[in-house]
Motif scaffolding. Structure first.
Motif, PDB file in Angstrom:
ATOM      1  N   LEU A  94       0.758  -1.060   0.044  1.00  0.00           N
ATOM      2  CA  LEU A  94       0.104   0.007   0.137  1.00  0.00           C
ATOM      3  C   LEU A  94       0.822   1.282  -0.096  1.00  0.00           C
ATOM      4  O   LEU A  94       0.668   2.339  -0.719  1.00  0.00           O
ATOM      5  N   ALA A  95       1.805   1.378   0.742  1.00  0.00           N
ATOM      6  CA  ALA A  95       2.864   2.513   0.890  1.00  0.00           C
ATOM      7  C   ALA A  95       3.482   2.600  -0.365  1.00  0.00           C
ATOM      8  O   ALA A  95       3.804   3.802  -0.763  1.00  0.00           O
ATOM      9  N   ALA A  96       3.941   1.487  -1.332  1.00  0.00           N
ATOM     10  CA  ALA A  96       4.412   1.773  -2.247  1.00  0.00           C
ATOM     11  C   ALA A  96       3.496   1.808  -3.710  1.00  0.00           C
ATOM     12  O   ALA A  96       3.626   2.132  -4.701  1.00  0.00           O
ATOM     13  N   GLY A  97       2.084   2.097  -3.200  1.00  0.00           N
ATOM     14  CA  GLY A  97       1.244   2.297  -4.152  1.00  0.00           C
ATOM     15  C   GLY A  97       1.204   1.059  -5.014  1.00  0.00           C
ATOM     16  O   GLY A  97       0.645   1.052  -6.455  1.00  0.00           O
ATOM     17  N   GLN A  98       1.151  -0.236  -4.658  1.00  0.00           N
ATOM     18  CA  GLN A  98       1.252  -1.514  -5.540  1.00  0.00           C
ATOM     19  C   GLN A  98       0.178  -2.292  -5.048  1.00  0.00           C
ATOM     20  O   GLN A  98      -0.095  -3.421  -5.627  1.00  0.00           O
ATOM     21  N   PHE A  99      -0.849  -1.889  -4.112  1.00  0.00           N
ATOM     22  CA  PHE A  99      -1.732  -2.739  -3.735  1.00  0.00           C
ATOM     23  C   PHE A  99      -3.256  -2.471  -4.366  1.00  0.00           C
ATOM     24  O   PHE A  99      -4.058  -1.987  -3.829  1.00  0.00           O
ATOM     25  N   GLY A 100      -3.135  -2.867  -5.834  1.00  0.00           N
ATOM     26  CA  GLY A 100      -4.338  -2.604  -6.619  1.00  0.00           C
ATOM     27  C   GLY A 100      -5.203  -3.846  -6.429  1.00  0.00           C
ATOM     28  O   GLY A 100      -5.217  -4.874  -5.787  1.00  0.00           O
ATOM     29  N   ASP A 101      -6.255  -3.688  -7.317  1.00  0.00           N
ATOM     30  CA  ASP A 101      -7.297  -4.714  -7.611  1.00  0.00           C
ATOM     31  C   ASP A 101      -6.751  -6.161  -8.152  1.00  0.00           C
ATOM     32  O   ASP A 101      -7.655  -7.272  -8.041  1.00  0.00           O
ATOM     33  N   LEU A 102      -5.546  -6.139  -8.738  1.00  0.00           N
ATOM     34  CA  LEU A 102      -5.010  -7.036  -9.307  1.00  0.00           C
ATOM     35  C   LEU A 102      -3.794  -7.604  -8.553  1.00  0.00           C
ATOM     36  O   LEU A 102      -3.010  -8.629  -9.098  1.00  0.00           O
ATOM     37  N   GLN A 103      -3.596  -7.108  -7.132  1.00  0.00           N
ATOM     38  CA  GLN A 103      -2.494  -7.837  -6.604  1.00  0.00           C
ATOM     39  C   GLN A 103      -2.881  -8.787  -5.755  1.00  0.00           C
ATOM     40  O   GLN A 103      -3.854  -8.770  -5.010  1.00  0.00           O
ATOM     41  N   THR A 104      -2.089  -9.864  -5.866  1.00  0.00           N
ATOM     42  CA  THR A 104      -2.402 -11.063  -5.205  1.00  0.00           C
ATOM     43  C   THR A 104      -1.643 -11.322  -3.725  1.00  0.00           C
ATOM     44  O   THR A 104      -1.917 -11.751  -3.005  1.00  0.00           O
ATOM     45  N   ALA A 105      -0.401 -10.588  -3.909  1.00  0.00           N
ATOM     46  CA  ALA A 105       0.485 -10.669  -2.453  1.00  0.00           C
ATOM     47  C   ALA A 105      -0.160  -9.921  -1.498  1.00  0.00           C
ATOM     48  O   ALA A 105      -0.756  -8.624  -1.824  1.00  0.00           O
ATOM     49  N   GLY A 106      -0.141 -10.139  -0.280  1.00  0.00           N
ATOM     50  CA  GLY A 106      -0.748  -9.692   0.748  1.00  0.00           C
ATOM     51  C   GLY A 106      -2.342  -9.825   0.923  1.00  0.00           C
ATOM     52  O   GLY A 106      -2.873  -9.314   1.850  1.00  0.00           O
ATOM     53  N   ARG A 107      -2.656 -10.490  -0.186  1.00  0.00           N
ATOM     54  CA  ARG A 107      -4.396 -10.417  -0.186  1.00  0.00           C
ATOM     55  C   ARG A 107      -4.442 -12.087   0.046  1.00  0.00           C
ATOM     56  O   ARG A 107      -5.523 -12.411   0.794  1.00  0.00           O
TER      57      ARG A 107
END
Length: 455
Positions: free
Chosen positions: A34-47
């Motif tokens: 999230l801090a890197a602006g990388q947690f979008g709808d297509l992100q599987t890591a951390g989800r």
């Protein structure tokens, strides 16, 4: 250069995993993304998972001297980590990330440890409910060894084969397909998932399509192929990492080899670190599963379970919670099979799944804080997990740092420099390296000083 101290401005500080003891083990990685602006709808890591894999380095010794080796100049002098310390690190992985976490048994080359040590490590990983993968160049990984390790709990074997290893008699990547074929035969039928790694650099990029085609044609046996872009880290002597290669260049070469358009739709961590696609392969026909970005943008968040709960079976979850998405997914699957129709006929309807991955390591002097904080490829130390790129940048300092051990005498420290227990935490220096043990840049430098060998 990467700093030697852990401060908030040091990428290595962000690379250290926190000993997260809450219910949702995915939270620290999700926060980094999230801090890197990388947690979008297509992100599987951390989800769906708290980490993609954790490297457990059980030796720094290796029986090759790769031209782009990530090991440090003095790594070969480190004594093998004792089993009790390794077991404590395995337990630390379980505490940080929970069950089913993939643990890479790596090095150096781990097969230089005794088979009894390897069996004990596999058994401990299995006992704690984790998954194990042997990361090896394959030279010592005989079928008999792999059979024993499978019985001890080993889940996967990943063979690293490429031109940087300078194997005698194999001048091209295409010629190394004979080695890859032999390794597949060694592991086939043992119940192990078979994976392959390959370092990509300017010297072999032209042959990447032929290697990709080889893997496509062996999709019945090979589950995942990882193409790792060379980085300026470690003791490697090659300068090819500094060339004009880009992730786009490698991705295009892979698409050409698989004879299908690879997509960069679904994310597994920071997009500057990884590219990932899933292929369905029938006979010699491959298609990407991730073609419909709009559908996946709805599907990925819909499959997430709150609070760290385990994911329910995908089909049942969709039918129960999102019937419209389930119907669209079914129609999409029919479309993929239609694209595969020629291969389905040739293969008598046998379809295989293959994951394709690019991993871009960072140069040792160009660590990026956000990428380190959102890393999905960690290595475990006695102080906890940290980003593999940060670990490689500070390898000598980390592997020779004394490790505290509690025993009947109280607290003692194990030294990788001597392989012995001491009463003091003072760091000892390893012995001076004899020429026959030198590798990489140090060996090249000493060889230049010595001058040409006399006939």
């Amino acid at each position: 250069m990467a700093k030697d101290t852990d401060t908030p401005s040091d990428p290595a500080f962000a690379a250290r995993g926190r000993n997260f003891m809450g219910t949702d083990k995915r939270a620290p990685l999700r926060e980094g993304l999230l801090a890197a602006g990388q947690f979008g709808d297509l992100q599987t890591a951390g989800r769906f998972y708290p980490v993609a894999c954790v490297s457990l380095e059980i030796t720094q010794r290796c029986n090759l001297d790769c031209t782009l080796c990530y090991l440090s100049d003095r790594a070969e002098l480190a004594h093998d980590v004792p089993l009790p310390i390794l077991f404590s690190r395995i337990a630390m992985i379980e505490r940080h990330y929970g069950p089913d976490t993939p643990v890479q048994i790596s090095g150096g080359d781990p097969t230089l440890r005794s088979i009894e040590d390897l069996e004990a490590i596999c058994q401990e990983i299995r006992r704690l409910g984790l998954r194990s993968c042997l990361m090896t160049n394959g030279i010592r990984a005989t079928r008999a060894m792999l059979r024993r390790l499978r019985a001890a709990g080993l889940n996967d074997v990943a063979f690293h084969v490429d031109l940087t290893e300078e194997r005698k008699g194999y001048p091209t990547e295409v010629s190394l397909n004979a080695v890859r074929r032999d390794y597949i035969a060694r592991a086939k039928g043992l119940g192990l998932r078979i994976l392959f790694n390959m370092t990509v650099f300017e010297g072999n990029i032209r042959e990447v399509p032929q290697v990709a085609r080889f893997f496509r044609d062996h999709a019945a046996d090979v589950t995942l192929v990882s193409f790792q872009m060379g980085a300026d880290t470690g003791r490697g002597v090659s300068d090819h990492h500094a060339g004009a290669l880009s992730r786009d260049t490698v991705w295009e070469a892979l698409s050409k080899g698989f004879e299908t358009d690879l997509n960069n739709t679904v994310a597994i961590g920071h997009r500057e670190c990884n590219r990932y696609d899933i292929l369905l392969v029938a006979a010699k026909k491959a298609v990407s599963v991730t073609q419909d970005a709009a559908f996946l943008r709805r599907l990925v968040p819909a499959l997430e379970q709150p609070g760290g709960q385990r994911n329910a079976p995908v089909v049942w979850h969709l039918l129960r919670k999102h019937p419209g998405l389930a119907l669209r997914g079914l129609l999409g699957a029919v479309g993929l099979l239609w694209q595969l129709r020629g291969g389905l006929i040739a293969s008598r309807a046998r379809v295989h799944r293959m994951s394709v991955l690019i991993h871009s390591f960072m140069d040792a002097d160009k660590l990026d804080r956000e990428r380190c904080a959102s890393c999905v490829f960690m290595t475990i130390t006695s102080d906890g997990p940290m980003s593999m790129c940060a670990f490689n940048a500070k390898r000598d300092a980390l592997i020779f740092k004394p490790v505290p051990v509690q025993n009947e005498q109280g607290t003692q420290w194990w030294s990788a420099a001597t392989g012995k227990m001491t009463k003091s935490p003072d760091q000892e220096e390893p012995m001076q390296t004899p020429f026959k043990l030198l590798k990489g840049r140090q060996r090249a430098a000493v060889a230049r000083q010595r001058g040409p060998r006399r006939p």
